[in-house]
Write a protein that holds these residues in place. Structure first.
Motif, PDB file in Angstrom:
ATOM      1  N   TYR A  30     -24.134 -39.090 -55.389  1.00  0.00           N
ATOM      2  CA  TYR A  30     -22.873 -38.560 -54.874  1.00  0.00           C
ATOM      3  C   TYR A  30     -23.150 -37.195 -54.256  1.00  0.00           C
ATOM      4  N   ILE A  31     -22.620 -36.979 -53.063  1.00  0.00           N
ATOM      5  CA  ILE A  31     -22.767 -35.692 -52.380  1.00  0.00           C
ATOM      6  C   ILE A  31     -21.428 -34.975 -52.430  1.00  0.00           C
ATOM      7  N   ILE A  32     -21.459 -33.744 -52.891  1.00  0.00           N
ATOM      8  CA  ILE A  32     -20.262 -32.900 -52.858  1.00  0.00           C
ATOM      9  C   ILE A  32     -20.519 -31.851 -51.785  1.00  0.00           C
ATOM     10  N   ASN A  33     -19.797 -31.978 -50.678  1.00  0.00           N
ATOM     11  CA  ASN A  33     -20.017 -31.138 -49.509  1.00  0.00           C
ATOM     12  C   ASN A  33     -18.790 -30.252 -49.295  1.00  0.00           C
ATOM     13  N   SER A  34     -18.984 -28.950 -49.349  1.00  0.00           N
ATOM     14  CA  SER A  34     -17.854 -28.017 -49.222  1.00  0.00           C
ATOM     15  C   SER A  34     -17.167 -28.134 -47.867  1.00  0.00           C
ATOM     16  N   ASP A  35     -17.919 -28.368 -46.800  1.00  0.00           N
ATOM     17  CA  ASP A  35     -17.305 -28.506 -45.469  1.00  0.00           C
ATOM     18  C   ASP A  35     -16.434 -29.755 -45.393  1.00  0.00           C
ATOM     19  N   GLU A  36     -16.913 -30.858 -45.963  1.00  0.00           N
ATOM     20  CA  GLU A  36     -16.119 -32.090 -45.937  1.00  0.00           C
ATOM     21  C   GLU A  36     -14.848 -31.953 -46.771  1.00  0.00           C
ATOM     22  N   ILE A  37     -14.950 -31.255 -47.892  1.00  0.00           N
ATOM     23  CA  ILE A  37     -13.748 -31.013 -48.701  1.00  0.00           C
ATOM     24  C   ILE A  37     -12.756 -30.171 -47.908  1.00  0.00           C
ATOM     25  N   ARG A  38     -13.241 -29.136 -47.224  1.00  0.00           N
ATOM     26  CA  ARG A  38     -12.366 -28.299 -46.409  1.00  0.00           C
ATOM     27  C   ARG A  38     -11.654 -29.147 -45.355  1.00  0.00           C
ATOM     28  N   MET A  39     -12.390 -30.061 -44.728  1.00  0.00           N
ATOM     29  CA  MET A  39     -11.782 -30.912 -43.707  1.00  0.00           C
ATOM     30  C   MET A  39     -10.755 -31.873 -44.321  1.00  0.00           C
ATOM     31  N   GLU A  40     -11.020 -32.359 -45.526  1.00  0.00           N
ATOM     32  CA  GLU A  40     -10.047 -33.210 -46.224  1.00  0.00           C
ATOM     33  C   GLU A  40      -8.734 -32.464 -46.452  1.00  0.00           C
ATOM     34  N   THR A  42      -7.572 -29.749 -44.911  1.00  0.00           N
ATOM     35  CA  THR A  42      -6.945 -29.080 -43.753  1.00  0.00           C
ATOM     36  C   THR A  42      -6.756 -30.037 -42.579  1.00  0.00           C
ATOM     37  N   ALA A  43      -6.640 -31.302 -42.861  1.00  0.00           N
ATOM     38  CA  ALA A  43      -6.414 -32.320 -41.824  1.00  0.00           C
ATOM     39  C   ALA A  43      -7.491 -32.266 -40.733  1.00  0.00           C
ATOM     40  N   GLY A  44      -8.738 -32.073 -41.167  1.00  0.00           N
ATOM     41  CA  GLY A  44      -9.849 -32.155 -40.230  1.00  0.00           C
ATOM     42  C   GLY A  44     -10.238 -30.876 -39.523  1.00  0.00           C
ATOM     43  N   ASN A  45      -9.680 -29.744 -39.932  1.00  0.00           N
ATOM     44  CA  ASN A  45     -10.006 -28.476 -39.271  1.00  0.00           C
ATOM     45  C   ASN A  45     -11.148 -27.781 -40.009  1.00  0.00           C
ATOM     46  N   TYR A  46     -12.338 -27.914 -39.469  1.00  0.00           N
ATOM     47  CA  TYR A  46     -13.554 -27.361 -40.063  1.00  0.00           C
ATOM     48  C   TYR A  46     -13.473 -25.855 -40.282  1.00  0.00           C
ATOM     49  N   HIS A  47     -12.792 -25.147 -39.394  1.00  0.00           N
ATOM     50  CA  HIS A  47     -12.766 -23.679 -39.439  1.00  0.00           C
ATOM     51  C   HIS A  47     -11.567 -23.093 -40.187  1.00  0.00           C
ATOM     52  N   ASP A  48     -10.665 -23.921 -40.670  1.00  0.00           N
ATOM     53  CA  ASP A  48      -9.484 -23.436 -41.373  1.00  0.00           C
ATOM     54  C   ASP A  48      -9.882 -22.994 -42.786  1.00  0.00           C
ATOM     55  N   ARG A  49      -9.845 -21.698 -43.029  1.00  0.00           N
ATOM     56  CA  ARG A  49     -10.236 -21.142 -44.330  1.00  0.00           C
ATOM     57  C   ARG A  49      -9.025 -20.835 -45.222  1.00  0.00           C
ATOM     58  N   SER A  50      -7.876 -21.340 -44.854  1.00  0.00           N
ATOM     59  CA  SER A  50      -6.656 -21.022 -45.594  1.00  0.00           C
ATOM     60  C   SER A  50      -6.605 -21.656 -46.982  1.00  0.00           C
ATOM     61  N   LYS A  51      -7.432 -22.667 -47.214  1.00  0.00           N
ATOM     62  CA  LYS A  51      -7.389 -23.363 -48.504  1.00  0.00           C
ATOM     63  C   LYS A  51      -8.713 -23.247 -49.247  1.00  0.00           C
ATOM     64  N   GLN A  52      -9.391 -22.125 -49.078  1.00  0.00           N
ATOM     65  CA  GLN A  52     -10.706 -21.953 -49.707  1.00  0.00           C
ATOM     66  C   GLN A  52     -10.656 -22.057 -51.229  1.00  0.00           C
ATOM     67  N   THR A  53      -9.608 -21.538 -51.831  1.00  0.00           N
ATOM     68  CA  THR A  53      -9.489 -21.639 -53.289  1.00  0.00           C
ATOM     69  C   THR A  53      -9.456 -23.102 -53.706  1.00  0.00           C
ATOM     70  N   GLN A  54      -8.676 -23.909 -53.009  1.00  0.00           N
ATOM     71  CA  GLN A  54      -8.589 -25.338 -53.310  1.00  0.00           C
ATOM     72  C   GLN A  54      -9.914 -26.045 -53.017  1.00  0.00           C
ATOM     73  N   VAL A  55     -10.596 -25.632 -51.955  1.00  0.00           N
ATOM     74  CA  VAL A  55     -11.885 -26.232 -51.620  1.00  0.00           C
ATOM     75  C   VAL A  55     -12.838 -26.085 -52.796  1.00  0.00           C
ATOM     76  N   TRP A  56     -12.950 -24.864 -53.324  1.00  0.00           N
ATOM     77  CA  TRP A  56     -13.921 -24.624 -54.402  1.00  0.00           C
ATOM     78  C   TRP A  56     -13.457 -25.190 -55.735  1.00  0.00           C
ATOM     79  N   GLU A  57     -12.157 -25.261 -55.962  1.00  0.00           N
ATOM     80  CA  GLU A  57     -11.659 -25.930 -57.171  1.00  0.00           C
ATOM     81  C   GLU A  57     -11.999 -27.418 -57.122  1.00  0.00           C
TER      82      GLU A  57
END
Length: 155
Positions: A30-40, A42-57
């Motif tokens: 299993y791969i846990i990829n922070s960029d892919e989680i961010r895209m999940e 933020t509806a596919g926005n790779y550069h949207d950092r508004s949900k970083q807390t949720q990404v890392w959680e």
């Protein structure tokens, strides 16, 4: 055996390429990829950092969810650039029997070159790559004591 593989490198160094190849050639990975989680999130926005807390959680939660599976390998596909970050994941994952740190030695110039080869929507701004290059730390003795193996990928 439960194996944790932590990738550590600059953006655009080949971490995800390596992880996907490993997954293709090994079972129960299993791969846990922070960029892919961010895209999940933020509806596919790779550069949207508004949900970083949720990404890392989400990143943290998935480590432990996958860690419940027998005979599993979990790859942490993120920059993991400081010893504090490495220590956090290595010391908070006792469910894993074997831990590997995979490093991708590179230069700033090479990272910028590879970054330019990425699809435009996935490119990291050069100033961010430069900042990450400046703060990147080599593994400390404390980190090295927590891993069973250290491996370098040289492209």
């Amino acid at each position: 055996m439960k194996k944790l593989i932590m990738l550590s490198a600059f953006p655009a160094s080949g971490k995800t390429t390596w992880a996907k190849e490993y997954q293709r050639t090994h079972e129960n990975v299993y791969i846990i990829n922070s960029d892919e989680i961010r895209m999940e999130l933020t509806a596919g926005n790779y550069h949207d950092r508004s949900k970083q807390t949720q990404v890392w959680e989400t990143f943290d939660r998935r480590i432990h969810e996958y860690g419940k599976i027998d005979d599993v390998t979990v790859i942490l596909d993120a920059v993991n650039d400081t010893n504090a970050v490495r220590l956090k994941y290595l010391s908070s994952t006792p469910e894993f029997d074997y831990k590997i740190l995979v490093m991708f030695p590179s230069t700033l110039e090479r990272s910028k070159l590879f970054n330019g080869c990425r699809p435009e929507e996935c490119r990291v701004p050069e100033n961010i790559i430069e900042m990450m290059f400046e703060k990147f730390e080599q593994p400390s003795e404390e980190v090295l004591k927590l891993v069973n193996e250290i491996y370098e990928v040289r492209w």
